[in-house]
Design a protein around this motif. Structure first.
Motif, PDB file in Angstrom:
ATOM      1  N   SER A 122      35.248  63.644  29.812  1.00  0.00           N
ATOM      2  CA  SER A 122      35.617  64.445  30.984  1.00  0.00           C
ATOM      3  C   SER A 122      36.535  63.659  31.905  1.00  0.00           C
ATOM      4  N   LEU A 123      36.206  62.395  32.138  1.00  0.00           N
ATOM      5  CA  LEU A 123      37.077  61.536  32.939  1.00  0.00           C
ATOM      6  C   LEU A 123      38.425  61.345  32.262  1.00  0.00           C
ATOM      7  N   ARG A 124      38.401  61.309  30.937  1.00  0.00           N
ATOM      8  CA  ARG A 124      39.626  61.097  30.159  1.00  0.00           C
ATOM      9  C   ARG A 124      40.609  62.262  30.332  1.00  0.00           C
ATOM     10  N   CYS A 125      40.094  63.446  30.603  1.00  0.00           N
ATOM     11  CA  CYS A 125      40.961  64.617  30.798  1.00  0.00           C
ATOM     12  C   CYS A 125      41.900  64.419  31.991  1.00  0.00           C
ATOM     13  N   PHE A 126      41.444  63.686  33.002  1.00  0.00           N
ATOM     14  CA  PHE A 126      42.270  63.411  34.172  1.00  0.00           C
ATOM     15  C   PHE A 126      43.074  62.125  33.992  1.00  0.00           C
ATOM     16  N   TYR A 127      42.506  61.181  33.230  1.00  0.00           N
ATOM     17  CA  TYR A 127      43.161  59.886  33.022  1.00  0.00           C
ATOM     18  C   TYR A 127      44.441  60.025  32.196  1.00  0.00           C
ATOM     19  N   SER A 128      44.378  60.787  31.099  1.00  0.00           N
ATOM     20  CA  SER A 128      45.508  60.846  30.153  1.00  0.00           C
ATOM     21  C   SER A 128      46.805  61.317  30.796  1.00  0.00           C
ATOM     22  N   PRO A 129      46.829  62.466  31.499  1.00  0.00           N
ATOM     23  CA  PRO A 129      48.101  62.862  32.127  1.00  0.00           C
ATOM     24  C   PRO A 129      48.549  61.906  33.221  1.00  0.00           C
ATOM     25  N   ALA A 130      47.583  61.266  33.894  1.00  0.00           N
ATOM     26  CA  ALA A 130      47.941  60.331  34.960  1.00  0.00           C
ATOM     27  C   ALA A 130      48.641  59.098  34.400  1.00  0.00           C
ATOM     28  N   ILE A 131      48.082  58.493  33.340  1.00  0.00           N
ATOM     29  CA  ILE A 131      48.675  57.280  32.777  1.00  0.00           C
ATOM     30  C   ILE A 131      50.011  57.573  32.110  1.00  0.00           C
ATOM     31  N   ARG A 132      50.138  58.769  31.477  1.00  0.00           N
ATOM     32  CA  ARG A 132      51.400  59.117  30.829  1.00  0.00           C
ATOM     33  C   ARG A 132      52.523  59.275  31.844  1.00  0.00           C
ATOM     34  N   SER A 133      52.205  59.795  33.015  1.00  0.00           N
ATOM     35  CA  SER A 133      53.235  60.034  34.027  1.00  0.00           C
ATOM     36  C   SER A 133      53.750  58.744  34.659  1.00  0.00           C
ATOM     37  N   LEU A 134      53.009  57.638  34.502  1.00  0.00           N
ATOM     38  CA  LEU A 134      53.431  56.375  35.120  1.00  0.00           C
ATOM     39  C   LEU A 134      54.614  55.734  34.407  1.00  0.00           C
ATOM     40  N   VAL A 135      54.899  56.174  33.171  1.00  0.00           N
ATOM     41  CA  VAL A 135      56.070  55.624  32.460  1.00  0.00           C
ATOM     42  C   VAL A 135      57.335  55.918  33.247  1.00  0.00           C
ATOM     43  N   SER A 136      57.493  57.154  33.700  1.00  0.00           N
ATOM     44  CA  SER A 136      58.694  57.524  34.455  1.00  0.00           C
ATOM     45  C   SER A 136      58.703  56.920  35.854  1.00  0.00           C
TER      46      SER A 136
END
Length: 422
Positions: A122-136
């Protein structure tokens, strides 16, 4: 702009410290998460009294995406991404630490591990889009393509290598040591996130999840092949995923006599085949027939898994596993390309969230469905039934796509004839 992007070198990524911190943090976190999932699947098989119980435990890692998949993507754009990542790692670390305490006190329970898995994912559902967006956010625009490719490669390597280590852990270490290693891999990434200096723009705009979901669904209905491909892929996962997570441990233990080691080898070869398929795909010109290409490879994907399950020895199963991983890449990457090509920029994030949600809906129900099929028909027969079901699903999808194309052509022709009469 394109020339500037092409002229950049991968070595330039090393000059951006914050990107490297994000990359290392993501790699450690993903590696630990994959380890935990593989061990969870194995413990579900070994500690559960029935196949149905094992299915319920495995399903605990898929249901959260059904509940929070779309929410995670929407709220990750509004909340402080650095805090999301840190709280995810702390929350995950706490849940794993409680499991570790249970093993130390000799009160271990597969049901508590299932509950902990639910909260972790459940925590991972919020983590994944957050970490992916940090590339940009940590790279200049010219380095986005290369930064994203290295980021994706790190995730794929975690998926390929982690099962090998999980097999070693299961074979040579106690449960206490396994969860202690998971705990370290969960806490360590925080040290790379804390030094990040990320500007968070506060917004007073309210989040309207339901409205955004409706808009996405309305748009997808206008893209027939894309919509059918996404939904069909979710249905295929409904049959495939449970067979992979429940059937393969049984085959490895009872047919190949390799136990956890054989199961981890299969998962590793799936990942290696996926990486190899991504390389091979660059040499294949798909043109515009993405949906047809995806459905054909879904059929091959199901046949590959059936080949793994019916193989009398581990060596033959390895060949089928490699083939299965390649066909999976031939599904995933064309799906991404199709979405990027036929979706406007302002809707592309929502469509990807829709794809993820549909996929995890399929995974959420897969374990229960497969447990029922295995209970009725037996392990070997279930591999055949699942493969045949996938073939029927994909052939039906191809038929619906072609029929819709014919209907559209007829409608266009009638419209033009009407114009000519006028």
């Amino acid at each position: 702009m394109s020339k500037k992007v092409n002229d950049t070198s991968y070595r330039e990524l090393l000059m951006h410290r914050e990107y490297l911190f994000v990359l290392v943090s993501s790699t450690l976190s993903s590696f630990g998460f994959v380890l935990f999932q593989v061990v969870l699947f194995w413990l579900a098989y070994k500690m559960s009294e029935t196949t149905f119980q094992a299915a319920v435990v495995v399903q605990s890692s898929a249901v959260p995406y059904l509940l929070f998949g779309l929410l995670g993507g929407v709220y990750a754009d509004h909340w402080n991404k650095k805090k999301i990542i840190i709280w995810n790692q702390l929350g995950t670390g706490f849940m794993i630490f409680t499991i570790l305490i249970m093993y130390w006190l000799h009160i271990e329970s597969i049901w508590y591990i299932a509950v902990a898995s639910f909260f972790i994912v459940s925590l991972r559902c919020f983590y994944s889009p957050a970490i992916r967006s940090l590339v940009s956010k940590t790279l200049p625009e010219a380095l986005w393509p290369k930064g994203n490719s290295i980021f994706q490669l790190s995730l794929q390597l975690s998926r390929s290598i982690a099962p090998i280590f999980s097999g070693i852990l299961l074979s040579h270490f106690s449960s206490e040591w396994m969860f202690f290693i998971f705990f370290i891999l969960t806490i360590a990434p925080i040290g790379f996130v804390i030094p990040l200096f990320l500007e968070h723009k506060k917004t007073s705009k309210s989040v309207r999840v339901i409205k955004e979901v409706k808009e996405t669904f309305t748009f997808l209905k206008t893209k027939n092949s894309l919509f059918i491909s996404i939904v069909s892929f979710g249905i295929v996962l409904l049959f495939f995923t449970g067979m992979e997570r429940l059937g393969l441990p049984i085959i490895s233990d009872q047919q190949w006599q390799k136990g956890a080691k054989g199961f981890s080898i299969m998962l590793t070869l799936f990942g290696i085949g996926n990486a190899l398929g991504a390389v091979l795909l660059e040499k294949i010109e798909i043109k515009s027939h993405y949906s047809r290409f995806i459905m054909i490879n879904c059929i091959l994907w199901g046949l590959g898994l059936m080949g793994v399950g019916l193989s009398p020895n581990l060596y033959l199963a390895c060949l089928f596993a490699l083939f299965t991983g390649i066909t999976e890449a031939f599904i995933d990457l064309p799906m991404v390309l199709m979405i990027q090509k036929f979706t406007p920029e302002d809707k592309i994030g929502k469509v990807f969230s829709f794809l993820s949600t549909i996929a995890f809906i399929g995974e959420a129900g897969s374990s229960i469905l497969v447990a029922f099929v295995m209970g009725v028909s037996g392990t070997h027969a279930s591999f055949i039934i699942i493969a045949c079901s996938i073939i029927v699903i994909c052939c039906t999808s191809l038929f619906l796509m072609e029929r819709r194309k014919i209907d559209n052509r007829i409608s266009t022709k009638d419209y033009r004839l009407g114009e000519s009469h006028e």
